[in-house]
Write a protein that holds these residues in place. Structure first.
Motif, PDB file in Angstrom:
ATOM      1  N   TYR A 145       0.835  -1.193   0.000  1.00 30.87           N
ATOM      2  CA  TYR A 145       0.000   0.000   0.000  1.00 30.87           C
ATOM      3  C   TYR A 145       0.871   1.243   0.000  1.00 30.87           C
ATOM      4  O   TYR A 145       1.945   1.257   0.592  1.00 30.87           O
ATOM      5  CB  TYR A 145      -0.904   0.024   1.241  1.00 30.87           C
ATOM      6  CG  TYR A 145      -1.948  -1.055   1.239  1.00 30.87           C
ATOM      7  CD1 TYR A 145      -3.200  -0.842   0.690  1.00 30.87           C
ATOM      8  CD2 TYR A 145      -1.679  -2.314   1.780  1.00 30.87           C
ATOM      9  CE1 TYR A 145      -4.170  -1.836   0.680  1.00 30.87           C
ATOM     10  CE2 TYR A 145      -2.639  -3.310   1.777  1.00 30.87           C
ATOM     11  CZ  TYR A 145      -3.875  -3.063   1.230  1.00 30.87           C
ATOM     12  OH  TYR A 145      -4.828  -4.044   1.216  1.00 30.87           O
ATOM     13  N   ASP A 155      -8.279  -3.684   3.112  1.00 34.46           N
ATOM     14  CA  ASP A 155      -8.490  -2.757   1.998  1.00 34.46           C
ATOM     15  C   ASP A 155      -9.339  -1.563   2.424  1.00 34.46           C
ATOM     16  O   ASP A 155      -9.040  -0.421   2.072  1.00 34.46           O
ATOM     17  CB  ASP A 155      -9.153  -3.466   0.810  1.00 34.46           C
ATOM     18  CG  ASP A 155      -8.204  -4.371   0.044  1.00 34.46           C
ATOM     19  OD1 ASP A 155      -6.979  -4.277   0.241  1.00 34.46           O
ATOM     20  OD2 ASP A 155      -8.706  -5.175  -0.761  1.00 34.46           O
ATOM     21  N   LYS A 156     -10.380  -1.825   3.199  1.00 32.45           N
ATOM     22  CA  LYS A 156     -11.248  -0.733   3.675  1.00 32.45           C
ATOM     23  C   LYS A 156     -10.499   0.186   4.631  1.00 32.45           C
ATOM     24  O   LYS A 156     -10.621   1.415   4.549  1.00 32.45           O
ATOM     25  CB  LYS A 156     -12.492  -1.300   4.353  1.00 32.45           C
ATOM     26  CG  LYS A 156     -13.478  -1.928   3.402  1.00 32.45           C
ATOM     27  CD  LYS A 156     -14.667  -2.507   4.140  1.00 32.45           C
ATOM     28  CE  LYS A 156     -15.638  -3.190   3.202  1.00 32.45           C
ATOM     29  NZ  LYS A 156     -16.763  -3.802   3.929  1.00 32.45           N
ATOM     30  N   GLU A 164      -7.973   2.236   2.606  1.00 35.34           N
ATOM     31  CA  GLU A 164      -8.635   3.280   1.827  1.00 35.34           C
ATOM     32  C   GLU A 164      -9.033   4.458   2.720  1.00 35.34           C
ATOM     33  O   GLU A 164      -8.808   5.617   2.367  1.00 35.34           O
ATOM     34  CB  GLU A 164      -9.865   2.717   1.126  1.00 35.34           C
ATOM     35  CG  GLU A 164     -10.580   3.741   0.262  1.00 35.34           C
ATOM     36  CD  GLU A 164     -11.803   3.176  -0.432  1.00 35.34           C
ATOM     37  OE1 GLU A 164     -12.555   3.977  -0.996  1.00 35.34           O
ATOM     38  OE2 GLU A 164     -12.010   1.952  -0.412  1.00 35.34           O
ATOM     39  N   ARG A 208      -3.707   3.363  -1.154  1.00 38.38           N
ATOM     40  CA  ARG A 208      -4.188   2.471  -2.201  1.00 38.38           C
ATOM     41  C   ARG A 208      -3.093   1.460  -2.514  1.00 38.38           C
ATOM     42  O   ARG A 208      -1.929   1.647  -2.150  1.00 38.38           O
ATOM     43  CB  ARG A 208      -4.633   3.230  -3.434  1.00 38.38           C
ATOM     44  CG  ARG A 208      -3.548   3.987  -4.152  1.00 38.38           C
ATOM     45  CD  ARG A 208      -4.144   4.661  -5.384  1.00 38.38           C
ATOM     46  NE  ARG A 208      -3.234   5.651  -5.904  1.00 38.38           N
ATOM     47  CZ  ARG A 208      -3.598   6.851  -6.322  1.00 38.38           C
ATOM     48  NH1 ARG A 208      -4.848   7.213  -6.284  1.00 38.38           N
ATOM     49  NH2 ARG A 208      -2.723   7.697  -6.796  1.00 38.38           N
TER      50      ARG A 208
END
Length: 127
Positions: free
Chosen positions: A4, A80-81, A84, A89
């Motif tokens: 990320y 991922d949540k 974000e 990302r």
């Protein structure tokens, strides 16, 4: 494993909501202890969790991974949540996003040139 990258400032409210959802009914001390047990390599205290929920600065991906490990939902989805909401990302998405941005800029320039050409033609016709 995904890598990320930080691309914008965190959405503090969204991050707080996600973390509190994972925390559930546990108090902050129990939550921090659960994170420590699941990820002993992460140094986390109740204050660390509180800062993660209340700061406008990005949270480390290692802490987000540790939090995602104790979530009841799928680890990858939760991570991922969290990432974000933290303004991150997936790095592999970066090349595609840059490509899309370049394409959008090219299309914007083409539209601008077309408008200029139409304006010139209209001025020539009206004269």
């Amino acid at each position: 494993m995904k890598t990320y990258i930080q691309y914008e400032m965190p959405n503090t409210e969204a991050l707080k909501e996600l973390i509190f959802g994972i925390k559930g009914d546990r108090n902050i001390i129990q939550f921090a202890d659960d994170i420590k047990r699941s990820s002993p390599e992460i140094k986390v205290s109740p204050a660390t969790v509180s800062r993660a929920c209340n700061t406008s600065k990005p949270v480390s991906i290692d802490l987000l991974k540790a939090i995602a490990r104790i979530a009841e939902d799928d680890y990858e989805t939760v991570l991922d949540k969290l990432a974000e909401a933290n303004g991150m990302r997936v790095k592999s998405d970066e090349a595609e996003i840059i490509k899309q941005d370049k394409h959008r800029e090219q299309m914007r320039q083409i539209r601008h040139q077309r408008r200029k050409a139409i304006d010139i033609l209209q001025n020539e016709i009206l004269q």
